[in-house]
Design a protein around this motif. Structure first.
Motif, PDB file in Angstrom:
ATOM      1  N   LEU A  19       0.830  -1.200   0.000  1.00 61.78           N
ATOM      2  CA  LEU A  19       0.000   0.000   0.000  1.00 61.78           C
ATOM      3  C   LEU A  19       0.870   1.258   0.000  1.00 61.78           C
ATOM      4  CD1 LEU A  19      -2.657  -1.205   2.608  1.00 61.78           C
ATOM      5  CD2 LEU A  19      -3.098  -0.753   0.191  1.00 61.78           C
ATOM      6  N   GLN A  20       2.007   1.202   0.702  1.00 63.70           N
ATOM      7  CA  GLN A  20       2.942   2.323   0.680  1.00 63.70           C
ATOM      8  C   GLN A  20       3.557   2.496  -0.704  1.00 63.70           C
ATOM      9  OE1 GLN A  20       5.251   1.555   4.567  1.00 63.70           O
ATOM     10  NE2 GLN A  20       5.666   3.706   4.136  1.00 63.70           N
ATOM     11  N   ASP A  21       3.925   1.374  -1.336  1.00 63.78           N
ATOM     12  CA  ASP A  21       4.517   1.431  -2.674  1.00 63.78           C
ATOM     13  C   ASP A  21       3.568   2.089  -3.673  1.00 63.78           C
ATOM     14  OD1 ASP A  21       6.743   0.189  -1.689  1.00 63.78           O
ATOM     15  OD2 ASP A  21       6.251  -1.813  -2.496  1.00 63.78           O
ATOM     16  N   LYS A  22       2.259   1.881  -3.493  1.00 61.40           N
ATOM     17  CA  LYS A  22       1.270   2.463  -4.402  1.00 61.40           C
ATOM     18  C   LYS A  22       0.917   3.900  -4.031  1.00 61.40           C
ATOM     19  CE  LYS A  22      -2.170   0.143  -6.135  1.00 61.40           C
ATOM     20  NZ  LYS A  22      -3.381  -0.675  -6.319  1.00 61.40           N
ATOM     21  N   GLY A  23       1.500   4.403  -2.931  1.00 60.73           N
ATOM     22  CA  GLY A  23       1.220   5.772  -2.508  1.00 60.73           C
ATOM     23  C   GLY A  23      -0.122   5.947  -1.823  1.00 60.73           C
ATOM     24  N   LEU A  24      -0.736   4.825  -1.377  1.00 61.55           N
ATOM     25  CA  LEU A  24      -2.056   4.911  -0.741  1.00 61.55           C
ATOM     26  C   LEU A  24      -1.956   5.286   0.731  1.00 61.55           C
ATOM     27  CD1 LEU A  24      -3.685   1.782  -2.424  1.00 61.55           C
ATOM     28  CD2 LEU A  24      -4.266   4.178  -2.848  1.00 61.55           C
ATOM     29  N   ILE A  25      -0.842   4.934   1.363  1.00 66.77           N
ATOM     30  CA  ILE A  25      -0.623   5.320   2.758  1.00 66.77           C
ATOM     31  C   ILE A  25       0.825   5.776   2.911  1.00 66.77           C
ATOM     32  CG2 ILE A  25      -2.379   3.803   3.769  1.00 66.77           C
ATOM     33  CD1 ILE A  25      -0.123   1.833   4.470  1.00 66.77           C
ATOM     34  N   THR A  26       1.088   6.439   4.038  1.00 70.08           N
ATOM     35  CA  THR A  26       2.439   6.917   4.323  1.00 70.08           C
ATOM     36  C   THR A  26       2.938   6.269   5.618  1.00 70.08           C
ATOM     37  OG1 THR A  26       1.683   8.770   5.683  1.00 70.08           O
ATOM     38  CG2 THR A  26       1.840   9.148   3.303  1.00 70.08           C
ATOM     39  N   GLU A  27       4.184   6.512   5.939  1.00 65.33           N
ATOM     40  CA  GLU A  27       4.737   6.010   7.195  1.00 65.33           C
ATOM     41  C   GLU A  27       3.978   6.597   8.390  1.00 65.33           C
ATOM     42  OE1 GLU A  27       6.926   3.712   9.637  1.00 65.33           O
ATOM     43  OE2 GLU A  27       6.951   3.651   7.427  1.00 65.33           O
ATOM     44  N   GLY A  28       3.501   7.850   8.231  1.00 63.82           N
ATOM     45  CA  GLY A  28       2.721   8.482   9.294  1.00 63.82           C
ATOM     46  C   GLY A  28       1.434   7.725   9.589  1.00 63.82           C
ATOM     47  N   HIS A  29       0.779   7.217   8.525  1.00 59.91           N
ATOM     48  CA  HIS A  29      -0.443   6.428   8.707  1.00 59.91           C
ATOM     49  C   HIS A  29      -0.144   5.159   9.504  1.00 59.91           C
ATOM     50  CE1 HIS A  29      -1.895   8.476   4.799  1.00 59.91           C
ATOM     51  NE2 HIS A  29      -2.494   9.043   5.823  1.00 59.91           N
ATOM     52  N   ILE A  30       0.956   4.507   9.146  1.00 57.78           N
ATOM     53  CA  ILE A  30       1.315   3.249   9.821  1.00 57.78           C
ATOM     54  C   ILE A  30       1.657   3.510  11.292  1.00 57.78           C
ATOM     55  CG2 ILE A  30       3.018   1.385   9.902  1.00 57.78           C
ATOM     56  CD1 ILE A  30       3.110   1.483   6.846  1.00 57.78           C
ATOM     57  N   GLN A  31       2.380   4.591  11.556  1.00 61.70           N
ATOM     58  CA  GLN A  31       2.740   4.899  12.944  1.00 61.70           C
ATOM     59  C   GLN A  31       1.503   5.180  13.792  1.00 61.70           C
ATOM     60  OE1 GLN A  31       5.718   4.486  14.339  1.00 61.70           O
ATOM     61  NE2 GLN A  31       6.368   3.773  12.302  1.00 61.70           N
ATOM     62  N   LEU A  32       0.520   5.909  13.214  1.00 61.99           N
ATOM     63  CA  LEU A  32      -0.719   6.176  13.948  1.00 61.99           C
ATOM     64  C   LEU A  32      -1.473   4.869  14.215  1.00 61.99           C
ATOM     65  CD1 LEU A  32      -2.495   8.499  15.100  1.00 61.99           C
ATOM     66  CD2 LEU A  32      -3.762   8.413  12.958  1.00 61.99           C
ATOM     67  N   ALA A  33      -1.490   3.972  13.199  1.00 63.13           N
ATOM     68  CA  ALA A  33      -2.163   2.677  13.358  1.00 63.13           C
ATOM     69  C   ALA A  33      -1.487   1.847  14.450  1.00 63.13           C
ATOM     70  CB  ALA A  33      -2.161   1.921  12.034  1.00 63.13           C
ATOM     71  N   LEU A  34      -0.161   1.918  14.518  1.00 67.72           N
ATOM     72  CA  LEU A  34       0.567   1.171  15.551  1.00 67.72           C
ATOM     73  C   LEU A  34       0.259   1.717  16.944  1.00 67.72           C
ATOM     74  CD1 LEU A  34       4.029   0.757  13.762  1.00 67.72           C
ATOM     75  CD2 LEU A  34       2.379  -1.066  14.255  1.00 67.72           C
ATOM     76  N   GLN A  35       0.051   3.038  17.045  1.00 65.85           N
ATOM     77  CA  GLN A  35      -0.342   3.627  18.329  1.00 65.85           C
ATOM     78  C   GLN A  35      -1.712   3.085  18.763  1.00 65.85           C
ATOM     79  OE1 GLN A  35      -0.214   7.900  18.020  1.00 65.85           O
ATOM     80  NE2 GLN A  35       1.926   7.921  17.341  1.00 65.85           N
ATOM     81  N   ASP A  36      -2.650   3.023  17.811  1.00 66.66           N
ATOM     82  CA  ASP A  36      -3.979   2.480  18.109  1.00 66.66           C
ATOM     83  C   ASP A  36      -3.900   1.003  18.480  1.00 66.66           C
ATOM     84  OD1 ASP A  36      -5.406   4.816  17.668  1.00 66.66           O
ATOM     85  OD2 ASP A  36      -6.935   3.808  16.473  1.00 66.66           O
ATOM     86  N   GLN A  37      -3.005   0.289  17.795  1.00 65.85           N
ATOM     87  CA  GLN A  37      -2.904  -1.165  17.997  1.00 65.85           C
ATOM     88  C   GLN A  37      -2.543  -1.505  19.444  1.00 65.85           C
ATOM     89  OE1 GLN A  37       0.381  -3.319  16.167  1.00 65.85           O
ATOM     90  NE2 GLN A  37      -1.070  -4.801  15.309  1.00 65.85           N
ATOM     91  N   LYS A  38      -1.750  -0.650  20.091  1.00 65.17           N
ATOM     92  CA  LYS A  38      -1.372  -0.903  21.486  1.00 65.17           C
ATOM     93  C   LYS A  38      -2.590  -0.932  22.406  1.00 65.17           C
ATOM     94  CE  LYS A  38       3.263   1.135  21.113  1.00 65.17           C
ATOM     95  NZ  LYS A  38       4.146   2.260  21.523  1.00 65.17           N
ATOM     96  N   VAL A  39      -3.649  -0.224  21.984  1.00 68.97           N
ATOM     97  CA  VAL A  39      -4.868  -0.158  22.785  1.00 68.97           C
ATOM     98  C   VAL A  39      -5.888  -1.201  22.333  1.00 68.97           C
ATOM     99  CG1 VAL A  39      -6.808   1.310  23.501  1.00 68.97           C
ATOM    100  CG2 VAL A  39      -4.520   2.303  23.196  1.00 68.97           C
ATOM    101  N   THR A  40      -6.108  -1.307  21.001  1.00 68.39           N
ATOM    102  CA  THR A  40      -7.205  -2.133  20.485  1.00 68.39           C
ATOM    103  C   THR A  40      -6.807  -3.571  20.170  1.00 68.39           C
ATOM    104  OG1 THR A  40      -6.770  -1.553  18.166  1.00 68.39           O
ATOM    105  CG2 THR A  40      -8.199  -0.065  19.432  1.00 68.39           C
ATOM    106  N   ARG A  41      -5.489  -3.834  19.967  1.00 69.48           N
ATOM    107  CA  ARG A  41      -4.966  -5.161  19.601  1.00 69.48           C
ATOM    108  C   ARG A  41      -5.481  -5.646  18.244  1.00 69.48           C
ATOM    109  NH1 ARG A  41      -0.816  -4.805  22.883  1.00 69.48           N
ATOM    110  NH2 ARG A  41      -1.416  -4.605  25.071  1.00 69.48           N
TER     111      ARG A  41
END
Length: 548
Positions: A13-35
């Motif tokens: 998805l990053q290779d296609k320009g659909l998401i950025t590293e910032g999107h992934i970092q925010l998702a990882l922050q959420d993951q710590k809470v929601t699993r």
């Protein structure tokens, strides 16, 4: 040779320009809470859609993408399998091609699935990639209607109600079947229309109203029953009313908005169907060409000014607006919206809904927003001078303002705003761009056929060199209409220095259109002709929507 190692979905998805590293970092922050899985979080937050996931996997696995909403599997093919097998293994059989079987799947690793399908059907599967949500819905939908032919159930229930002279039989079963039939036909609205001797039921499908069946006059209590369900006053039969109710159809929640109006033969009802959980659509899905997606992205990433979406009611303006908003870098921008009502829910956007009784209007919301450190302000609609003035003022103070306006063309937004008492010099300074659009029906891909165009069609298109056009001949998949689904035709006006000067001087619209064309502007008819030549839409449909 060893097996080719698959790239992780996030990297693709990053290779296609659909998401950025910032999107992934925010998702990882959420993951710590929601699993949750990172992909699930990215989708929930509105950064990617199931379409993005499906097309990305299709590219990696060298498969064709299939929109399962556009296919109708044969009953005998469905009976080779069963609903639970399809649901548990995330696949939908589509059609037989000799010894091969076309199958839609949402998974990337299909080795085990290939063996299961071959063993069950005796045919080798050809896999096509689809969205998981659409496939799961389609499985439940087709297997339910396989066992429950809703058209016949409505006929049977109508006969029972007609025989119920004392009016003691509940209408709940009939209404349930009616809503199921509307969902089956992909209807956006149900019209219940009392006539002199019957009650006509019609559905709006792909923007066109189609009469479906007639009911006996003894069933006129259907209208009061629906009004009760929508929390409307059944005793009031002189004035128009609005109401709403919610229901679940085939495991999917829907909001139903009901509106009544009084006619000579009784109350006329219109029921709008709104899926409570809708997948976001990208600009490509909506029908924008690649070069125009790049232009739209530039327009919507301007730091300040106002961008307008125009077109008639029901032309998809809000859907396009949200497709463009999702293309913003939401991890770095504070986006606030005021809508009526909130149609798409994106957790990272601060969304609010107008409340006229409490004094919370479009205009007052914009003033409140300015104290919330906004980067982007989305206003559901500009319909009066106060909202227009407040929106323009906000765009002049370093904010990007997005909104919709009812005009027929992109340049028609200029006189419309002037009629709302916006001075031309303010428009010249603040207007970034205007997108005007219409929804047109696509030719059904299952029965599309070529034909030689006539002289009148060539004159209409303005291109005598065309030797082949396309149309749908009608099939079961499109219910013999020749059309299935819709796409956009549009025009995009982006302001530049020369145009800005002409807007400030109140020069004639024709002059401004010519200036824009020198900078590459193509009007909505040019877009329509291009899609006709591509075989996406028919000449007949362009005439219906744009006129002669």
């Amino acid at each position: 040779m060893g097996e080719v190692k698959r790239k992780p979905l996030g990297m693709l998805l990053q290779d296609k320009g659909l998401i950025t590293e910032g999107h992934i970092q925010l998702a990882l922050q959420d993951q710590k809470v929601t699993r949750e899985m990172v992909g699930e979080i990215l989708e929930r937050l509105g950064f990617i859609s199931q379409y993005d996931i499906a097309t990305t996997i299709a590219d990696q696995e060298h498969r064709d993408y299939v929109d399962v909403d556009q296919v109708v599997p044969e009953d005998e093919l469905l009976r080779l399998f069963n609903m639970n097998m399809c649901l548990n293994n995330h696949f939908l059989p589509i059609r037989v091609q000799g010894d091969l079987l076309q199958v839609a799947t949402a998974t990337d690793d299909v080795e085990g699935l290939e063996k299961l399908i071959s063993r069950t059907s005796g045919r080798k599967p050809i896999f096509m990639q689809g969205e998981n949500g659409k496939i799961q819905n389609a499985i439940q939908y087709y297997y339910y209607f396989l066992e429950n032919p809703v058209e016949k159930l409505i006929e049977r229930e109508t006969q029972l109600l007609q025989a119920d002279v004392d009016g003691v039989r509940s209408l709940d079963t009939f209404i349930s079947h009616l809503l199921q039939l509307a969902v089956k036909n992909r209807a956006s609205d149900i019209h219940i229309r009392p006539m002199d001797r019957t009650i006509s039921v019609a559905f709006r499908i792909d923007g066109v109203l189609r009469a479906m069946f007639a009911l006996p006059p003894e069933m006129k209590r259907l209208i009061s029953t629906i009004k009760m369900r929508a929390d409307m006053d059944i005793a009031e039969q002189r004035l128009p009313q609005d109401g709403s109710f919610t229901d679940t159809i085939l495991n999917n929640p829907y909001d139903f908005r009901v509106s009544s109006t009084v006619c000579p033969f009784g109350e006329n009802l219109v029921i709008r169907l709104l899926p409570a959980k809708g997948d976001f659509m990208s600009m490509r899905q909506l029908g924008f060409f690649d070069e125009d997606i790049a232009l739209m992205t530039r327009i919507f990433n301007e730091p300040f000014g106002i961008v307008l979406l125009t077109g008639p009611t029901g032309s998809g303006k809000t859907t396009t607006l949200y497709a463009a908003v999702r293309a913003l870098n939401l991890t770095e921008k504070n986006v606030l919206t005021v809508e009526n009502p909130i149609e798409y829910r994106i957790p990272l956007i601060r969304q609010t809904q107008i409340n006229a009784k409490a004094g919370y209007t479009f205009a007052s919301a914009i003033r409140f927003f300015l104290r919330h450190d906004p980067d982007v302000i989305l206003v559901g609609e500009i319909r009066d001078g106060e909202t227009a003035e407040t929106a323009i003022s906000a765009s002049e103070t370093g904010h990007l303002v997005l909104s919709t306006l009812h005009t027929n063309t992109a340049f028609g937004a200029l006189p419309r705003l002037r009629s709302l008492n916006i001075p031309s010099f303010m428009l010249a300074d603040s207007l970034v761009g205007v997108v005007s659009q219409r929804l047109v029906r696509r030719i059904c891909p299952n029965c599309k056929e070529p034909y030689a165009p006539g002289e009148e069609e060539l004159r209409y298109l303005g291109d005598p060199t065309i030797t082949e056009l396309f149309r749908g001949k009608g099939c079961e998949s499109c219910r013999d209409t020749g059309y299935s689904g819709r796409t956009l035709i549009y025009e995009i006006m982006r302001s530049n220095k020369e145009l800005s000067i002409q807007i400030g001087r109140d020069e004639p619209l024709d002059t401004m259109v010519e200036t824009a064309k020198r900078s590459g502007f193509r009007d909505i008819f040019d877009c329509a002709v291009r899609k006709v030549k591509d075989g996406q839409i028919s000449v007949e449909e362009v005439v219906r929507v744009l006129g002669h």
